[in-house]
Design an enzyme around this catalytic site. Structure first.
Site, PDB file in Angstrom:
ATOM      1  N   ARG A   1      47.851  52.100   9.828  1.00  0.00           N
ATOM      2  CA  ARG A   1      48.871  52.778  10.629  1.00  0.00           C
ATOM      3  C   ARG A   1      48.522  54.233  10.931  1.00  0.00           C
ATOM      4  O   ARG A   1      48.628  54.672  12.083  1.00  0.00           O
ATOM      5  CB  ARG A   1      50.229  52.718   9.906  1.00  0.00           C
ATOM      6  CG  ARG A   1      50.998  51.426  10.119  1.00  0.00           C
ATOM      7  CD  ARG A   1      51.837  51.096   8.914  1.00  0.00           C
ATOM      8  NE  ARG A   1      50.980  50.840   7.760  1.00  0.00           N
ATOM      9  CZ  ARG A   1      50.410  49.652   7.521  1.00  0.00           C
ATOM     10  NH1 ARG A   1      50.633  48.645   8.311  1.00  0.00           N
ATOM     11  NH2 ARG A   1      49.607  49.496   6.480  1.00  0.00           N
ATOM     12  N   THR A   2      48.153  54.996   9.924  1.00  0.00           N
ATOM     13  CA  THR A   2      47.920  56.426  10.146  1.00  0.00           C
ATOM     14  C   THR A   2      46.763  56.648  11.108  1.00  0.00           C
ATOM     15  O   THR A   2      46.884  57.379  12.090  1.00  0.00           O
ATOM     16  CB  THR A   2      47.652  57.144   8.808  1.00  0.00           C
ATOM     17  OG1 THR A   2      48.743  56.890   7.912  1.00  0.00           O
ATOM     18  CG2 THR A   2      47.524  58.645   9.018  1.00  0.00           C
TER      19      THR A   2
ATOM     20  N   ARG B   1      41.782  62.405   6.374  1.00  0.00           N
ATOM     21  CA  ARG B   1      42.296  61.780   5.151  1.00  0.00           C
ATOM     22  C   ARG B   1      41.158  61.738   4.144  1.00  0.00           C
ATOM     23  O   ARG B   1      40.021  61.408   4.488  1.00  0.00           O
ATOM     24  CB  ARG B   1      42.819  60.368   5.401  1.00  0.00           C
ATOM     25  CG  ARG B   1      43.108  59.622   4.101  1.00  0.00           C
ATOM     26  CD  ARG B   1      43.771  58.286   4.327  1.00  0.00           C
ATOM     27  NE  ARG B   1      45.167  58.473   4.737  1.00  0.00           N
ATOM     28  CZ  ARG B   1      46.002  57.454   4.905  1.00  0.00           C
ATOM     29  NH1 ARG B   1      45.602  56.200   4.716  1.00  0.00           N
ATOM     30  NH2 ARG B   1      47.247  57.679   5.274  1.00  0.00           N
TER      31      ARG B   1
ATOM     32  N   HIS C   1      51.526  63.443   2.109  1.00  0.00           N
ATOM     33  CA  HIS C   1      51.332  62.723   3.378  1.00  0.00           C
ATOM     34  C   HIS C   1      52.384  63.254   4.356  1.00  0.00           C
ATOM     35  O   HIS C   1      53.365  62.567   4.674  1.00  0.00           O
ATOM     36  CB  HIS C   1      51.490  61.221   3.161  1.00  0.00           C
ATOM     37  CG  HIS C   1      50.923  60.370   4.261  1.00  0.00           C
ATOM     38  ND1 HIS C   1      50.527  60.889   5.487  1.00  0.00           N
ATOM     39  CD2 HIS C   1      50.703  59.023   4.329  1.00  0.00           C
ATOM     40  CE1 HIS C   1      50.085  59.910   6.246  1.00  0.00           C
ATOM     41  NE2 HIS C   1      50.181  58.771   5.573  1.00  0.00           N
TER      42      HIS C   1
ATOM     43  N   LYS D   1      24.446  61.990   2.387  1.00  0.00           N
ATOM     44  CA  LYS D   1      23.137  62.611   2.172  1.00  0.00           C
ATOM     45  C   LYS D   1      23.254  63.934   1.402  1.00  0.00           C
ATOM     46  O   LYS D   1      22.274  64.652   1.269  1.00  0.00           O
ATOM     47  CB  LYS D   1      22.461  62.871   3.517  1.00  0.00           C
ATOM     48  CG  LYS D   1      22.277  61.620   4.371  1.00  0.00           C
ATOM     49  CD  LYS D   1      21.733  61.976   5.751  1.00  0.00           C
ATOM     50  CE  LYS D   1      21.647  60.753   6.648  1.00  0.00           C
ATOM     51  NZ  LYS D   1      21.203  61.107   8.025  1.00  0.00           N
TER      52      LYS D   1
END
Length: 291
Positions: A17-18, A68, A96, A47
């Site tokens: 969803r986000t 995120r 959130h 890396k």
């Protein structure tokens, strides 16, 4: 209004969803989206590149970034090195914020159907309140309103963190804690259910003992809830038999708002992009019907 603008959608953790609603919102405003999913393994961070260097580089390719990350505090660190605005898509079990905004928008819309307001809200928060970042942000935003009563329903080990309860008490929010689902969901306007955040546990076996402890179904709802009590969930809900915190037998209940709640993410995230990029006053002039 964002024709020619580029969003860097950078997700170090799984998201449906986000991630997709942020991307869809940017597209609807006319912008283009460049995505990095599973960023820890698919980018140069694998890396050994630092988060700060990644922020410097990606902010040269984007007009705005959504991030995120699994580590608490990482979004703030990234933003400090970025040359463009960074929107907080969640970090570990911390916060959130955009979810809290769409939750508040949903609460306002649902309550308005019954001529109620957020001031005076009675809400039950159910489930994993320790690791559920959506709950932490929702508590912060609800603390800005008057005469709010929050019932905290969770196993003792998954209680709301002390820093959040301290904030709520300092804002005169009335708190009540219980481990009993049936008792906790009585006489509330909103029931906000969360899943056990299995990915936050160091030992996955520890998470299993909490699954299914607080499962809401049609029978429990009918026996204990007000007829207009709204059911919310930030999703995903865990529909496996050993968890099933929100039963599918509630599908036909008109008070089940979880999909209306998810839809509201588009409106809120479009608004966020427009406000952060300072184009909110141009939307009406540039908008048109989808082709």
């Amino acid at each position: 209004v964002l024709d020619g603008a580029i969003l860097g959608n950078m997700f170090f953790e799984p998201s449906t969803r986000t991630r997709i609603s942020f991307g869809a919102s940017f597209n609807l405003l006319g912008g283009s989206v460049r995505e990095i999913t599973e960023a820890g393994s698919s980018s140069s961070l694998a890396k050994g590149e630092s988060l700060a260097d990644t922020a410097q580089v990606l902010s040269g390719y984007s007009d705005i970034i959504v991030l995120r990350h699994p580590d608490e505090g990482s979004v703030r660190k990234f933003a400090e090195s970025s040359r463009v605005p960074v929107i907080y898509g969640g970090d570990g079990s911390n916060e959130h914020p955009s979810q809290a905004l769409l939750d508040l928008y949903t609460i306002k819309k649902e309550l308005s159907q019954n001529s109620k307001a957020v001031d005076g809200l009675k809400i039950a928060l159910v489930g994993d309140l320790k690791f559920g970042r959506a709950v932490h942000s929702l508590c912060k935003i609800l603390s800005l309103y008057d005469n709010v009563k929050i019932k905290l329903i969770s196993p003792e080990e998954l209680r709301l963190p002390e820093r959040t309860t301290h904030l709520l008490k300092s804002k005169k929010v009335t708190l009540e804690e219980t481990e009993n689902l049936e008792e906790g969901i009585k006489d509330v306007d909103i029931i906000y259910v969360t899943r056990v955040q299995e990915e936050r546990f160091k030992n996955k076996d520890d998470a299993k003992k909490y699954k299914g402890l607080l499962s809401l179904n049609k029978e429990i709802y009918t026996a204990n809830c007000e007829p207009d009590s709204v059911i919310m969930h930030p999703l995903p809900r865990d529909s496996r038999k050993d968890a099933n915190e929100l039963d599918s037998d509630l599908y036909e209940n008109p008070n089940l708002a979880i999909f209306r709640q998810a839809d509201n993410g588009i409106s809120i995230r479009m608004a966020l992009f427009a406000l952060v990029l300072g184009v909110e006053d141009q939307i009406e002039k540039t908008s048109r019907t989808v082709n």
